[in-house]
Write a protein that holds these residues in place. Structure first.
Motif, PDB file in Angstrom:
ATOM      1  N   VAL A  58      19.070  19.334   1.255  1.00  0.00           N
ATOM      2  CA  VAL A  58      18.264  18.174   0.861  1.00  0.00           C
ATOM      3  C   VAL A  58      19.093  17.105   0.151  1.00  0.00           C
ATOM      4  O   VAL A  58      18.682  15.942   0.073  1.00  0.00           O
ATOM      5  N   GLN A  59      20.232  17.516  -0.383  1.00  0.00           N
ATOM      6  CA  GLN A  59      21.201  16.567  -0.924  1.00  0.00           C
ATOM      7  C   GLN A  59      22.589  17.157  -0.656  1.00  0.00           C
ATOM      8  O   GLN A  59      22.710  18.284  -0.174  1.00  0.00           O
TER       9      GLN A  59
ATOM     10  N   SER B 199      12.205  14.751   1.830  1.00  0.00           N
ATOM     11  CA  SER B 199      12.275  16.200   2.027  1.00  0.00           C
ATOM     12  C   SER B 199      11.533  16.598   3.299  1.00  0.00           C
ATOM     13  O   SER B 199      10.620  15.926   3.758  1.00  0.00           O
TER      14      SER B 199
ATOM     15  N   GLU C  27      17.349  23.831  -0.231  1.00  0.00           N
ATOM     16  CA  GLU C  27      16.054  24.450  -0.514  1.00  0.00           C
ATOM     17  C   GLU C  27      15.836  25.535   0.535  1.00  0.00           C
ATOM     18  O   GLU C  27      15.888  25.266   1.740  1.00  0.00           O
TER      19      GLU C  27
ATOM     20  N   ARG D 147      15.789  14.117  -6.701  1.00  0.00           N
ATOM     21  CA  ARG D 147      14.733  15.116  -6.553  1.00  0.00           C
ATOM     22  C   ARG D 147      14.413  15.719  -7.914  1.00  0.00           C
ATOM     23  O   ARG D 147      15.289  15.928  -8.748  1.00  0.00           O
TER      24      ARG D 147
ATOM     25  N   GLN E 207      17.435  24.554   4.013  1.00  0.00           N
ATOM     26  CA  GLN E 207      17.573  23.162   4.409  1.00  0.00           C
ATOM     27  C   GLN E 207      18.377  22.406   3.355  1.00  0.00           C
ATOM     28  O   GLN E 207      18.050  22.472   2.175  1.00  0.00           O
TER      29      GLN E 207
ATOM     30  N   LYS F 282      16.399  10.136   2.301  1.00  0.00           N
ATOM     31  CA  LYS F 282      16.373  11.555   2.684  1.00  0.00           C
ATOM     32  C   LYS F 282      15.122  12.246   2.189  1.00  0.00           C
ATOM     33  O   LYS F 282      15.197  13.139   1.331  1.00  0.00           O
TER      34      LYS F 282
ATOM     35  N   HIS G  30      10.387  13.686  -4.620  1.00  0.00           N
ATOM     36  CA  HIS G  30      11.580  13.021  -4.103  1.00  0.00           C
ATOM     37  C   HIS G  30      11.450  11.512  -4.286  1.00  0.00           C
ATOM     38  O   HIS G  30      10.384  10.948  -4.077  1.00  0.00           O
TER      39      HIS G  30
END
Lengths: 96, 96
Positions: B34-35, B87, B40, A67, B32, B85, B81
């Motif tokens: 995200v990795q 976003s 985020e 990201r 959330q 996965k 991204h």
């Protein structure tokens, strides 16, 4: 501008470990590692485009995740750190 | 505003693993994942202050590291991204 790069590279396989090393090496050429899988890079638009192309060609798009967060030029007040590994001012004077 | 939280929590000890779980749990309440170590969160200033206080009280300041990146309200074009996965649009409709 400051670009923050975060990545999850699957290291279950030897190929994954090799990709992880390559991703780290590329990011190091453009900026500063601030956490295990986080780099901060001060780049211009051309360098940012170049960096993205390099990373895109290395990662396995079915296993790895990268990201990019653009924090612009006026980023000093947008970044905060808590705990160890205080950030380094990428644009400040280098004191050796 | 969008705040990106990245963390390195030392998991060499059982206490570290416990801190890591707590950090994840708190971040999940605000946003959330995200990795693996990146969240985020879309928060207002009060929530952001609250979140920082909670995290600061949990981590070991000599072993762990947390960074906060403020991407403001107009953040859609600032996040990119690559790979797995994709976003999730935190402010978009939730489709179940």
């Amino acid at each position: 501008m400051l670009v923050v790069i975060t990545y999850d590279v699957s290291t279950l396989s030897g190929e994954g470990q090799s990709r992880l090393r390559k991703v780290s090496k590329i990011c190091q050429n453009y900026g500063q590692r601030v956490q295990n899988s986080v780099f901060e890079c001060v780049v211009d638009a051309a360098q940012f485009a170049e960096l993205k192309i390099k990373l895109k060609t290395i990662i396995d798009h079915d296993e790895d995740s990268i990201r990019f967060y653009q924090l612009g030029n006026n980023h000093k007040n947008k970044v905060e750190h808590v705990g160890i590994k205080k950030s380094i001012d990428l644009e400040g004077p280098l004191i050796l």
